[in-house]
Design an enzyme around this catalytic site. Sequence first.
Site: not given
Ligand code: PLP
Length: 388
Positions: A71, A147, A175, A196-197, A233, A322
């Site tokens: 993301g 999020n 999200q 993905g996660h 790659t 984070c």
């Molecule tokens: N955007 C939103 C709304 C998110 O919640 C997050 C991750 O918490 C991200 C971007 C960043 O994604 P990634 O963890 O795959 O870098």
Amino acid sequence: MRRIYLDNNATTPVLPEVLEAMRPYFGEHFGNASSIHHHGQETRAAVERARDLVASLLGCRPAEIVFTSGGTESDNLAIAGLTSAGDHVITSCIEHHAVLNACKHLEDKGCEVTYVPVDGRGLVDPGDVRRALRPKTRLISIMMANNETGVLQPAEEIGKIAGEADVHFHIDGVQAAGKVAIDVKRIGCQALSISGHKMHAPQGVGALYVRAGTQLQPLFYGGRHERSRRAGTENVPGIVALGKAAELAMHGFERGDDKKISALRDRLQQGILAQIEAAGVNGDGAPRVPNTSNIYFDHVEGESMVISLDLKGMAVSTGAACSSGAIEPSHVLIAMGLRRDRARASIRFSLGKQNTADDIDLALALVPETIMRLRELSPGYTKTAVSS
Ligand code: PLP
């Protein structure tokens, strides 16, 4: 100890079917997808199958999908790739730091950025976006689902404003993907990020939808991978996993998995509010993704709740993963007008496809007893204080 994981907005477990789909690409199918021999053709075919599936999830053409590392990269690629020095950008003050800090970097490079506010429910007013437009506006970047609160923004209305003004529109759909149906054509955006996660594929893979014909400056310089939009790659196992997760998400919508998740979330939320006074839902009254509930519990510190619940085997979060551990209250809740103490007394419950009714039963036993105990320890707490 039985553990319950209700922090799926931080990350989701990889589903068994996804793990099975990606496993061969660590072993027998190890080729570089750019090689012209048999090994490369095998992995190239797998990457293109995954591209088809991700494109179906978002309602676009496969050639409009660029695979990335997640993301954060997708957001940065869209924001840096669709602007140049001197441009004006519109975003909101409740974006993820992947967008906010990419915009801060643009400001350092000579762009101007307007951060539109949100109302008490956490919603951007499309009128504010329209009013923020200037002759130099080049990009609008607004998230689809927040999020922390799960609140869904009026993406189609903002898309219409962007279209009328002939301005690029990027959506952080990280999200939202897999939780609600997304149709990039209906929204009318030029770019949309997914990760993905957050949708039961592994960490470290994502994608950016880029509408055909949109000029995008790459972030990296190297080979001509991803039609020269993202050098490097390809992460074949990750991409295969993202494709499988997209396929499972589409099947999930057909089966009504989203309705099952929202029923579990609603039972959790109602059960908590019925048992605990001086608590409420942040973002109440706004449309939300089915899996998220952000609740304040006055007179309790969010961090203490997270630690106490963790000791009992339950994983939740105070907001963006984070910023967990940071002393500052959530920028999202503050932007919604919450008092600082209430913002710090908020925790996020976020469900995933693996959660069951038993998880909710256990959560409904653990949360009230934990909050009551923490309130008893809180110097400012008395029953009267709570009900006043
Ligand atoms: N955007 C939103 C709304 C998110 O919640 C997050 C991750 O918490 C991200 C971007 C960043 O994604 P990634 O963890 O795959 O870098």
